[in-house]
Design an enzyme around this catalytic site. Structure first.
Site, PDB file in Angstrom:
ATOM      1  CG  ASP A   1       1.812  -3.498  -3.957  1.00  0.00           C
ATOM      2  OD1 ASP A   1       1.116  -4.530  -3.928  1.00  0.00           O
ATOM      3  OD2 ASP A   1       2.451  -3.088  -2.975  1.00  0.00           O
TER       4      ASP A   1
ATOM      5  CB  CYS B   1       8.220  -7.101   1.656  1.00  0.00           C
ATOM      6  SG  CYS B   1       8.427  -5.323   1.957  1.00  0.00           S
TER       7      CYS B   1
END
Length: 225
Positions: free
Chosen positions: A137, A11
């Site tokens: 997360d 990412c």
């Protein structure tokens, strides 16, 4: 459900060069950060993300990662960037996901859940009713992701067990040194990394990306269910 091969998303891609670094290393998906709630060196304008996405080879999944919460704005971003996957952070309503599926039938939707305690298990269960996958997360007072901080992997493992066949993506503080242990404990469908393979914010380290993929691709000691 256990997976013999873990998928990998890199990412915070900001350039085509870094996209190719990740692809050559063996990444399955690339994440492009658009419309964040705070300034970040790895954020892209929608048009810049679209330019990189258009240049990607087949069999690589471009993922639009956004903090946008207004459905109209999210639709605009999807139409501009043309991602295969939409990753929603922040306060985007779960009830607004089904209409997105009507407008973009090709699109897979990931909903982020922040693991701050055992209450994340129920939030992940609810998210799994709407999303194609749930991403676990870590957040801080100032960031919804990309914190470089891990969370309680035991809770993540419990979430993975609770969600059954719904894919779980593990993120938050992963790096080449800890990803194998994280996979062994949680046994997620995929892992997601940003700052853990960055030379500096917005620029990837080719050596770190290669090391991360190599460590993540070690076969689990458990047989697949």
């Amino acid at each position: 459900m256990n997976y013999p091969v873990v998928r990998i998303k890199i990412c915070g891609i900001t350039t085509l060069e870094d996209a190719h670094v990740a692809i050559r290393a063996g990444a399955d998906a690339l994440g492009f950060l658009v419309d964040l709630l705070y300034p970040s060196e790895d954020e892209l304008a929608p048009e810049a993300a679209a330019e990189i996405v258009a240049a990607l080879p087949p069999f690589v999944s471009p993922t639009l990662v956004t903090h946008a919460v207004e459905p109209a704005r999210v639709r605009e971003l999807v139409r501009t960037v043309h991602p295969h996957v939409l990753q929603l952070h922040g306060g985007f309503s779960l009830d607004d996901i089904p209409p997105l599926r009507v407008d973009f039938r090709h699109l897979k939707v990931i909903k982020a859940v922040h693991v701050e305690g055992a209450e994340a298990i129920e939030r992940a269960r609810r998210a799994a009713q709407f999303a194609d996958a749930v991403l676990l997360d870590t957040k801080t007072a100032t960031r919804l992701g990309g914190t470089g901080l891990t969370h309680d992997w035991e809770i993540s493992r419990r979430i993975r067990e609770a969600l059954g066949k719904r894919p779980v993506i593990l993120a938050g503080g992963l790096n080449p040194d800890n990803v194998a242990a994280a996979i062994e404990q949680v046994q997620p469908w995929a892992v997601d990394v940003n700052s853990g393979v960055s030379a500096r914010r917005g620029v990837k380290s080719a050596a770190a990306v290669q090391s991360f993929v190599r460590c993540a691709r070690r076969r689990l000691s458990h047989a697949p269910a």
